[in-house]
Design a protein around this motif. Structure first.
Motif, PDB file in Angstrom:
ATOM      1  N   LEU A 110       0.505  -1.026   0.050  1.00 51.70           N
ATOM      2  CA  LEU A 110       0.076  -0.240  -0.215  1.00 51.70           C
ATOM      3  C   LEU A 110       0.953   1.519  -0.347  1.00 51.70           C
ATOM      4  CD1 LEU A 110      -3.009  -1.053   2.948  1.00 51.70           C
ATOM      5  CD2 LEU A 110      -2.660  -0.510   0.080  1.00 51.70           C
ATOM      6  N   SER A 111       1.932   1.277   0.322  1.00 55.93           N
ATOM      7  CA  SER A 111       2.668   2.749   0.513  1.00 55.93           C
ATOM      8  C   SER A 111       3.366   2.885  -0.477  1.00 55.93           C
ATOM      9  CB  SER A 111       3.871   2.358   2.321  1.00 55.93           C
ATOM     10  OG  SER A 111       3.423   1.857   3.187  1.00 55.93           O
ATOM     11  N   ALA A 112       3.532   1.041  -1.046  1.00 54.19           N
ATOM     12  CA  ALA A 112       4.439   2.017  -2.997  1.00 54.19           C
ATOM     13  C   ALA A 112       2.758   2.102  -3.595  1.00 54.19           C
ATOM     14  CB  ALA A 112       5.809   0.585  -3.229  1.00 54.19           C
ATOM     15  N   VAL A 113       2.203   1.734  -3.438  1.00 49.52           N
ATOM     16  CA  VAL A 113       1.042   2.017  -4.370  1.00 49.52           C
ATOM     17  C   VAL A 113       0.802   3.572  -4.337  1.00 49.52           C
ATOM     18  CG1 VAL A 113      -1.029   2.571  -4.722  1.00 49.52           C
ATOM     19  CG2 VAL A 113      -0.060   0.098  -4.825  1.00 49.52           C
ATOM     20  N   MET A 114       0.538   3.887  -2.912  1.00 49.41           N
ATOM     21  CA  MET A 114       0.321   5.517  -2.401  1.00 49.41           C
ATOM     22  C   MET A 114       2.168   6.336  -3.084  1.00 49.41           C
ATOM     23  SD  MET A 114      -1.135   5.622   1.017  1.00 49.41           S
ATOM     24  CE  MET A 114      -0.684   6.748   1.482  1.00 49.41           C
ATOM     25  N   LEU A 115       2.622   5.877  -2.948  1.00 48.36           N
ATOM     26  CA  LEU A 115       4.163   6.887  -3.044  1.00 48.36           C
ATOM     27  C   LEU A 115       4.072   6.843  -4.748  1.00 48.36           C
ATOM     28  CD1 LEU A 115       6.820   7.828  -3.016  1.00 48.36           C
ATOM     29  CD2 LEU A 115       7.989   5.540  -2.779  1.00 48.36           C
TER      30      LEU A 115
ATOM     31  N   ALA B 178       5.042   1.425 -14.585  1.00 49.73           N
ATOM     32  CA  ALA B 178       4.380   1.232 -13.170  1.00 49.73           C
ATOM     33  C   ALA B 178       3.636   0.009 -14.565  1.00 49.73           C
ATOM     34  CB  ALA B 178       4.440   2.014 -12.555  1.00 49.73           C
ATOM     35  N   ARG B 179       3.083   0.486 -14.779  1.00 51.25           N
ATOM     36  CA  ARG B 179       2.298  -0.150 -15.980  1.00 51.25           C
ATOM     37  C   ARG B 179       2.663  -1.753 -16.750  1.00 51.25           C
ATOM     38  NH1 ARG B 179      -1.764   4.461 -18.197  1.00 51.25           N
ATOM     39  NH2 ARG B 179      -3.038   4.706 -17.015  1.00 51.25           N
ATOM     40  N   GLN B 180       3.412  -1.347 -17.251  1.00 48.61           N
ATOM     41  CA  GLN B 180       4.625  -2.387 -18.248  1.00 48.61           C
ATOM     42  C   GLN B 180       4.907  -3.353 -17.270  1.00 48.61           C
ATOM     43  OE1 GLN B 180       7.153  -1.364 -20.400  1.00 48.61           O
ATOM     44  NE2 GLN B 180       8.366  -2.773 -20.698  1.00 48.61           N
ATOM     45  N   LYS B 181       5.795  -3.024 -16.061  1.00 49.57           N
ATOM     46  CA  LYS B 181       6.253  -3.845 -14.820  1.00 49.57           C
ATOM     47  C   LYS B 181       4.884  -4.219 -14.375  1.00 49.57           C
ATOM     48  CE  LYS B 181      10.225  -1.227 -13.650  1.00 49.57           C
ATOM     49  NZ  LYS B 181      10.959  -0.501 -13.164  1.00 49.57           N
ATOM     50  N   ILE B 182       3.468  -3.788 -14.101  1.00 52.75           N
ATOM     51  CA  ILE B 182       2.784  -5.056 -13.674  1.00 52.75           C
ATOM     52  C   ILE B 182       2.055  -5.762 -13.884  1.00 52.75           C
ATOM     53  CG2 ILE B 182       0.441  -4.468 -12.292  1.00 52.75           C
ATOM     54  CD1 ILE B 182       2.723  -3.276 -10.655  1.00 52.75           C
ATOM     55  N   GLY B 183       2.091  -5.638 -15.605  1.00 48.85           N
ATOM     56  CA  GLY B 183       1.640  -5.982 -16.697  1.00 48.85           C
ATOM     57  C   GLY B 183       3.009  -7.582 -16.573  1.00 48.85           C
ATOM     58  N   GLU B 184       4.008  -7.416 -16.379  1.00 44.38           N
ATOM     59  CA  GLU B 184       4.566  -8.118 -16.477  1.00 44.38           C
ATOM     60  C   GLU B 184       4.143  -8.884 -15.512  1.00 44.38           C
ATOM     61  OE1 GLU B 184       9.036  -6.294 -16.353  1.00 44.38           O
ATOM     62  OE2 GLU B 184       8.147  -5.879 -18.893  1.00 44.38           O
ATOM     63  N   ILE B 185       4.347  -8.422 -13.364  1.00 45.97           N
ATOM     64  CA  ILE B 185       4.446 -10.103 -13.226  1.00 45.97           C
ATOM     65  C   ILE B 185       3.429  -9.581 -13.151  1.00 45.97           C
ATOM     66  CG2 ILE B 185       3.660  -9.487 -10.742  1.00 45.97           C
ATOM     67  CD1 ILE B 185       5.551  -6.752 -10.317  1.00 45.97           C
ATOM     68  N   LEU B 186       1.980 -10.055 -13.470  1.00 49.26           N
ATOM     69  CA  LEU B 186       1.062 -10.450 -13.587  1.00 49.26           C
ATOM     70  C   LEU B 186       0.989 -11.242 -14.882  1.00 49.26           C
ATOM     71  CD1 LEU B 186      -1.728  -6.899 -13.644  1.00 49.26           C
ATOM     72  CD2 LEU B 186      -1.792  -8.974 -11.921  1.00 49.26           C
ATOM     73  N   GLY B 187       1.605 -11.699 -16.093  1.00 53.25           N
ATOM     74  CA  GLY B 187       1.462 -12.272 -17.606  1.00 53.25           C
ATOM     75  C   GLY B 187       2.565 -13.930 -16.769  1.00 53.25           C
ATOM     76  N   ASP B 188       3.405 -13.673 -14.952  1.00 52.02           N
ATOM     77  CA  ASP B 188       3.222 -14.944 -14.689  1.00 52.02           C
ATOM     78  C   ASP B 188       2.486 -15.208 -14.344  1.00 52.02           C
ATOM     79  OD1 ASP B 188       6.054 -14.547 -15.313  1.00 52.02           O
ATOM     80  OD2 ASP B 188       6.206 -13.181 -13.464  1.00 52.02           O
ATOM     81  N   TYR B 189       1.604 -15.246 -14.114  1.00 52.98           N
ATOM     82  CA  TYR B 189       0.017 -15.787 -12.870  1.00 52.98           C
ATOM     83  C   TYR B 189      -1.170 -16.115 -14.194  1.00 52.98           C
ATOM     84  CZ  TYR B 189       1.049 -12.943  -8.766  1.00 52.98           C
ATOM     85  OH  TYR B 189       2.050 -12.814  -8.104  1.00 52.98           O
ATOM     86  N   SER B 190      -1.281 -17.376 -13.892  1.00 50.57           N
ATOM     87  CA  SER B 190      -2.010 -18.465 -14.433  1.00 50.57           C
ATOM     88  C   SER B 190      -3.866 -17.340 -14.748  1.00 50.57           C
ATOM     89  CB  SER B 190      -2.821 -19.783 -14.046  1.00 50.57           C
ATOM     90  OG  SER B 190      -3.363 -20.381 -12.955  1.00 50.57           O
ATOM     91  N   PRO B 191      -4.427 -18.028 -15.385  1.00 48.82           N
ATOM     92  CA  PRO B 191      -6.113 -17.257 -15.559  1.00 48.82           C
ATOM     93  C   PRO B 191      -6.888 -17.133 -14.061  1.00 48.82           C
ATOM     94  CG  PRO B 191      -5.356 -18.156 -18.022  1.00 48.82           C
ATOM     95  CD  PRO B 191      -3.882 -18.653 -16.875  1.00 48.82           C
ATOM     96  N   GLU B 192      -6.463 -18.660 -13.609  1.00 47.18           N
ATOM     97  CA  GLU B 192      -7.320 -19.576 -12.643  1.00 47.18           C
ATOM     98  C   GLU B 192      -6.299 -18.016 -11.523  1.00 47.18           C
ATOM     99  OE1 GLU B 192      -5.930 -21.713 -14.219  1.00 47.18           O
ATOM    100  OE2 GLU B 192      -7.315 -22.120 -15.415  1.00 47.18           O
ATOM    101  N   GLN B 193      -5.487 -17.523 -11.184  1.00 50.84           N
ATOM    102  CA  GLN B 193      -4.695 -16.944 -10.310  1.00 50.84           C
ATOM    103  C   GLN B 193      -5.257 -15.825 -10.818  1.00 50.84           C
ATOM    104  OE1 GLN B 193      -0.700 -18.458 -10.758  1.00 50.84           O
ATOM    105  NE2 GLN B 193      -0.935 -19.126  -8.810  1.00 50.84           N
ATOM    106  N   LEU B 194      -5.413 -15.348 -11.351  1.00 55.49           N
ATOM    107  CA  LEU B 194      -5.228 -13.492 -12.670  1.00 55.49           C
ATOM    108  C   LEU B 194      -6.949 -13.420 -11.253  1.00 55.49           C
ATOM    109  CD1 LEU B 194      -4.535 -13.421 -15.104  1.00 55.49           C
ATOM    110  CD2 LEU B 194      -3.640 -12.071 -12.980  1.00 55.49           C
ATOM    111  N   ASP B 195      -7.782 -14.416 -12.039  1.00 60.10           N
ATOM    112  CA  ASP B 195      -9.165 -15.080 -10.699  1.00 60.10           C
ATOM    113  C   ASP B 195      -9.835 -14.122  -9.571  1.00 60.10           C
ATOM    114  OD1 ASP B 195     -10.301 -14.681 -14.079  1.00 60.10           O
ATOM    115  OD2 ASP B 195     -10.818 -16.875 -13.908  1.00 60.10           O
ATOM    116  N   VAL B 196      -8.296 -14.619  -9.006  1.00 64.90           N
ATOM    117  CA  VAL B 196      -8.302 -14.693  -7.531  1.00 64.90           C
ATOM    118  C   VAL B 196      -8.023 -13.254  -7.223  1.00 64.90           C
ATOM    119  CG1 VAL B 196      -7.406 -16.027  -5.433  1.00 64.90           C
ATOM    120  CG2 VAL B 196      -8.262 -17.117  -7.214  1.00 64.90           C
ATOM    121  N   LEU B 197      -6.801 -13.069  -7.998  1.00 64.51           N
ATOM    122  CA  LEU B 197      -6.795 -11.370  -8.062  1.00 64.51           C
ATOM    123  C   LEU B 197      -7.450 -10.462  -7.818  1.00 64.51           C
ATOM    124  CD1 LEU B 197      -2.883 -11.984  -9.629  1.00 64.51           C
ATOM    125  CD2 LEU B 197      -3.458 -11.054  -7.174  1.00 64.51           C
TER     126      LEU B 197
END
Length: 153
Positions: free
Chosen positions: A18-23, A110-129
């Motif tokens: 949360l602190s990183a998002v706010m920063l 930031a969007r690119q980095k977060i996109g890369e992180i999300l790309g490491d998750y399965s569709p099922e894990q993304l559904d949970v996130l």
């Protein structure tokens, strides 16, 4: 309802997140020559659509004076305009008309980095996130409303 077993450091990890998002939000606002509250208010308007100054104040947690100054700054920068309410000409509606020109550029890394992180998750894990994000947003909004009600704000 019982609380699921949590990692001993879960609270600290979440607080760091949360602190990183706010920063990042503060840094993004500064990079676009806006205050963090200005960018936050503009984001609310872009997500929710036109609303009265009172509704914007409630959603941002600002009182009347700071809300007026927020709208003034956003209007002067060309991001919002005040228009008469179609239901009651005595009321004013604040509607978004633009976004900071540099915002997409500023947010791209930031969007690119977060996109890369999300790309490491399965569709099922993304559904949970995304289920978590949706439910957590609702929970935070309800908790903020409860705090406002308890404080009489």
């Amino acid at each position: 309802m019982s609380t699921p077993a949590m990692r001993p450091d879960a609270s600290e990890i979440y607080r760091r997140y949360l602190s990183a998002v706010m920063l990042h939000g503060h840094a993004s606002a500064r990079a676009c020559d806006l205050g963090a509250t200005d960018l936050y208010g503009l984001n609310i308007l872009q997500l929710t659509g036109p609303m009265t100054p009172g509704e914007l104040g409630t959603r941002t947690g600002l009182t009347t004076g700071p809300t007026t100054r927020l709208i003034d700054r956003l209007e002067q920068a060309g991001y919002v305009r005040r228009v008469p309410s179609p239901d009651d000409r005595r009321k004013v509606i604040v509607e978004p008309v633009g976004k900071p020109a540099d915002l997409d550029r500023v947010m791209a890394p930031a969007r690119q980095k977060i996109g890369e992180i999300l790309g490491d998750y399965s569709p099922e894990q993304l559904d949970v996130l995304f289920d978590y994000f949706t439910r957590a947003a609702t929970a935070y909004q309800a908790a903020a409303e409860q705090l406002r009600t308890e404080d009489g704000v």
